[in-house]
Design a protein around this motif. Sequence first.
Motif, PDB file in Angstrom:
ATOM      1  N   MET A 191       0.845  -1.192   0.000  1.00 17.82           N
ATOM      2  CA  MET A 191       0.000   0.000   0.000  1.00 17.82           C
ATOM      3  C   MET A 191       0.877   1.237   0.000  1.00 17.82           C
ATOM      4  O   MET A 191       1.960   1.233   0.565  1.00 17.82           O
ATOM      5  N   GLN A 192       0.366   2.275  -0.626  1.00 14.07           N
ATOM      6  CA  GLN A 192       1.129   3.505  -0.782  1.00 14.07           C
ATOM      7  C   GLN A 192       0.303   4.707  -0.334  1.00 14.07           C
ATOM      8  O   GLN A 192      -0.855   4.860  -0.746  1.00 14.07           O
ATOM      9  N   ILE A 193       0.899   5.539   0.507  1.00 12.44           N
ATOM     10  CA  ILE A 193       0.259   6.783   0.941  1.00 12.44           C
ATOM     11  C   ILE A 193       0.625   7.873  -0.054  1.00 12.44           C
ATOM     12  O   ILE A 193       1.799   8.068  -0.374  1.00 12.44           O
ATOM     13  N   LYS A 194      -0.410   8.569  -0.546  1.00  7.75           N
ATOM     14  CA  LYS A 194      -0.202   9.636  -1.525  1.00  7.75           C
ATOM     15  C   LYS A 194      -0.741  10.946  -0.962  1.00  7.75           C
ATOM     16  O   LYS A 194      -1.811  10.984  -0.351  1.00  7.75           O
ATOM     17  N   LEU A 195      -0.021  12.008  -1.215  1.00  8.49           N
ATOM     18  CA  LEU A 195      -0.430  13.340  -0.798  1.00  8.49           C
ATOM     19  C   LEU A 195      -1.510  13.854  -1.744  1.00  8.49           C
ATOM     20  O   LEU A 195      -1.400  13.723  -2.965  1.00  8.49           O
ATOM     21  N   GLY A 196      -2.555  14.412  -1.175  1.00  2.00           N
ATOM     22  CA  GLY A 196      -3.599  15.033  -1.984  1.00  2.00           C
ATOM     23  C   GLY A 196      -4.547  14.049  -2.631  1.00  2.00           C
ATOM     24  O   GLY A 196      -5.021  13.122  -1.996  1.00  2.00           O
ATOM     25  N   LEU A 197      -4.850  14.290  -3.886  1.00  2.00           N
ATOM     26  CA  LEU A 197      -5.795  13.504  -4.689  1.00  2.00           C
ATOM     27  C   LEU A 197      -7.231  13.643  -4.192  1.00  2.00           C
ATOM     28  O   LEU A 197      -8.067  12.773  -4.425  1.00  2.00           O
ATOM     29  N   ILE A 198      -7.540  14.739  -3.523  1.00  2.00           N
ATOM     30  CA  ILE A 198      -8.880  14.945  -2.972  1.00  2.00           C
ATOM     31  C   ILE A 198      -9.943  14.912  -4.063  1.00  2.00           C
ATOM     32  O   ILE A 198     -11.044  14.419  -3.845  1.00  2.00           O
ATOM     33  N   ARG A 199      -9.628  15.393  -5.244  1.00  2.00           N
ATOM     34  CA  ARG A 199     -10.625  15.469  -6.321  1.00  2.00           C
ATOM     35  C   ARG A 199     -10.747  14.177  -7.122  1.00  2.00           C
ATOM     36  O   ARG A 199     -11.531  14.111  -8.071  1.00  2.00           O
ATOM     37  N   ASP A 200     -10.003  13.149  -6.749  1.00  2.00           N
ATOM     38  CA  ASP A 200     -10.154  11.843  -7.396  1.00  2.00           C
ATOM     39  C   ASP A 200     -11.565  11.330  -7.094  1.00  2.00           C
ATOM     40  O   ASP A 200     -12.055  11.451  -5.972  1.00  2.00           O
ATOM     41  N   GLY A 212     -12.697  22.534   2.742  1.00  2.00           N
ATOM     42  CA  GLY A 212     -11.997  22.566   4.018  1.00  2.00           C
ATOM     43  C   GLY A 212     -10.744  21.708   4.005  1.00  2.00           C
ATOM     44  O   GLY A 212      -9.710  22.073   4.577  1.00  2.00           O
ATOM     45  N   LEU A 213     -10.818  20.566   3.338  1.00  2.00           N
ATOM     46  CA  LEU A 213      -9.657  19.684   3.235  1.00  2.00           C
ATOM     47  C   LEU A 213      -8.593  20.230   2.284  1.00  2.00           C
ATOM     48  O   LEU A 213      -7.434  19.821   2.347  1.00  2.00           O
ATOM     49  N   GLU A 214      -8.990  21.152   1.413  1.00  2.00           N
ATOM     50  CA  GLU A 214      -8.036  21.768   0.485  1.00  2.00           C
ATOM     51  C   GLU A 214      -7.423  23.051   1.045  1.00  2.00           C
ATOM     52  O   GLU A 214      -6.560  23.646   0.396  1.00  2.00           O
ATOM     53  N   ALA A 215      -7.819  23.459   2.247  1.00  2.00           N
ATOM     54  CA  ALA A 215      -7.298  24.690   2.841  1.00  2.00           C
ATOM     55  C   ALA A 215      -5.786  24.587   3.048  1.00  2.00           C
ATOM     56  O   ALA A 215      -5.235  23.486   3.214  1.00  2.00           O
ATOM     57  N   ASP A 216      -5.127  25.740   3.056  1.00  2.00           N
ATOM     58  CA  ASP A 216      -3.669  25.779   3.182  1.00  2.00           C
ATOM     59  C   ASP A 216      -3.159  25.127   4.468  1.00  2.00           C
ATOM     60  O   ASP A 216      -2.061  24.578   4.485  1.00  2.00           O
ATOM     61  N   HIS A 217      -3.921  25.197   5.541  1.00  2.00           N
ATOM     62  CA  HIS A 217      -3.472  24.677   6.836  1.00  2.00           C
ATOM     63  C   HIS A 217      -3.877  23.211   7.059  1.00  2.00           C
ATOM     64  O   HIS A 217      -3.755  22.697   8.167  1.00  2.00           O
ATOM     65  N   VAL A 218      -4.349  22.540   5.993  1.00  2.00           N
ATOM     66  CA  VAL A 218      -4.749  21.132   6.073  1.00  2.00           C
ATOM     67  C   VAL A 218      -3.944  20.339   5.042  1.00  2.00           C
ATOM     68  O   VAL A 218      -3.807  20.755   3.894  1.00  2.00           O
ATOM     69  N   THR A 219      -3.413  19.197   5.482  1.00  2.00           N
ATOM     70  CA  THR A 219      -2.710  18.287   4.589  1.00  2.00           C
ATOM     71  C   THR A 219      -3.523  17.000   4.527  1.00  2.00           C
ATOM     72  O   THR A 219      -3.873  16.432   5.563  1.00  2.00           O
ATOM     73  N   GLN A 250      -3.492  22.038  10.866  1.00  2.00           N
ATOM     74  CA  GLN A 250      -2.669  22.811  11.786  1.00  2.00           C
ATOM     75  C   GLN A 250      -3.569  23.779  12.546  1.00  2.00           C
ATOM     76  O   GLN A 250      -4.235  24.630  11.950  1.00  2.00           O
ATOM     77  N   LEU A 251      -3.599  23.633  13.868  1.00  2.00           N
ATOM     78  CA  LEU A 251      -4.373  24.559  14.711  1.00  2.00           C
ATOM     79  C   LEU A 251      -3.528  25.758  15.097  1.00  2.00           C
ATOM     80  O   LEU A 251      -4.022  26.884  15.144  1.00  2.00           O
ATOM     81  N   ASP A 252      -2.260  25.517  15.419  1.00  2.00           N
ATOM     82  CA  ASP A 252      -1.270  26.568  15.642  1.00  2.00           C
ATOM     83  C   ASP A 252       0.098  25.934  15.444  1.00  2.00           C
ATOM     84  O   ASP A 252       0.189  24.785  15.005  1.00  2.00           O
ATOM     85  N   SER A 253       1.158  26.633  15.781  1.00  2.00           N
ATOM     86  CA  SER A 253       2.498  26.129  15.465  1.00  2.00           C
ATOM     87  C   SER A 253       2.899  24.891  16.264  1.00  2.00           C
ATOM     88  O   SER A 253       3.860  24.203  15.909  1.00  2.00           O
ATOM     89  N   THR A 254       2.156  24.552  17.317  1.00  2.00           N
ATOM     90  CA  THR A 254       2.513  23.400  18.143  1.00  2.00           C
ATOM     91  C   THR A 254       1.384  22.383  18.307  1.00  2.00           C
ATOM     92  O   THR A 254       1.536  21.404  19.026  1.00  2.00           O
ATOM     93  N   HIS A 255       0.257  22.625  17.638  1.00  2.00           N
ATOM     94  CA  HIS A 255      -0.926  21.785  17.873  1.00  2.00           C
ATOM     95  C   HIS A 255      -1.597  21.443  16.542  1.00  2.00           C
ATOM     96  O   HIS A 255      -1.933  22.330  15.761  1.00  2.00           O
ATOM     97  N   GLY A 256      -1.790  20.149  16.306  1.00  2.00           N
ATOM     98  CA  GLY A 256      -2.470  19.693  15.107  1.00  2.00           C
ATOM     99  C   GLY A 256      -3.707  18.887  15.448  1.00  2.00           C
ATOM    100  O   GLY A 256      -3.858  18.395  16.572  1.00  2.00           O
ATOM    101  N   GLU A 257      -4.591  18.745  14.469  1.00  2.00           N
ATOM    102  CA  GLU A 257      -5.818  17.978  14.639  1.00  2.00           C
ATOM    103  C   GLU A 257      -5.947  16.951  13.519  1.00  2.00           C
ATOM    104  O   GLU A 257      -5.756  17.268  12.346  1.00  2.00           O
TER     105      GLU A 257
END
Length: 151
Positions: A1-10, A40-47, A65-72
């Motif tokens: 299995m392979q993890i790929k970045l993005g592809l939200i519009r697939d 929301g998933l395409e926002a700059d602060h979301v990977t 990214q919630l802030d520089s030290t906290h992610g969700e």
Amino acid sequence: MQIKLGLIRDDKVLALLKEHHEDMCSHSPLESVHALDVSGLEADHVTFWSLWSEDELAGCGALKQLDSTHGEIKSMRTSTDFLRQGVAQQLLAHIIAEARSRGYQRLSLETGSMKAFIPARKLYEQFGFKESEPFADYQQDPYSSFMSKQL
């Protein structure tokens, strides 16, 4: 299995995200569903990542990214055909590793509090997440369970 970045519009990813949202709505009232939509998933602060087995979508997950030290953690979902095959564990391990590499000190999530969400909560507990108070803009909600992990 392979993890790929993005592809939200697939198309396969869009179908899985739709299934995810519909499932959340089947267990909680709309005002208690906190799944991000595609924009929301395409926002700059979301990977966003998707996990593939050849050309079949196995699952997805995101890190906000919630802030520089906290992610969700957001939008964790395993495709029905890949349940109980380690997909969620692989995605969760990847997201935790990414959060650490970014220097986050804390990683949090919101999931459902009902019986249907017990497997998800158990998975997060296996990775060291513990129940927590609401974080960011969340409020106490009988349909929500909040969890956090110090990194």
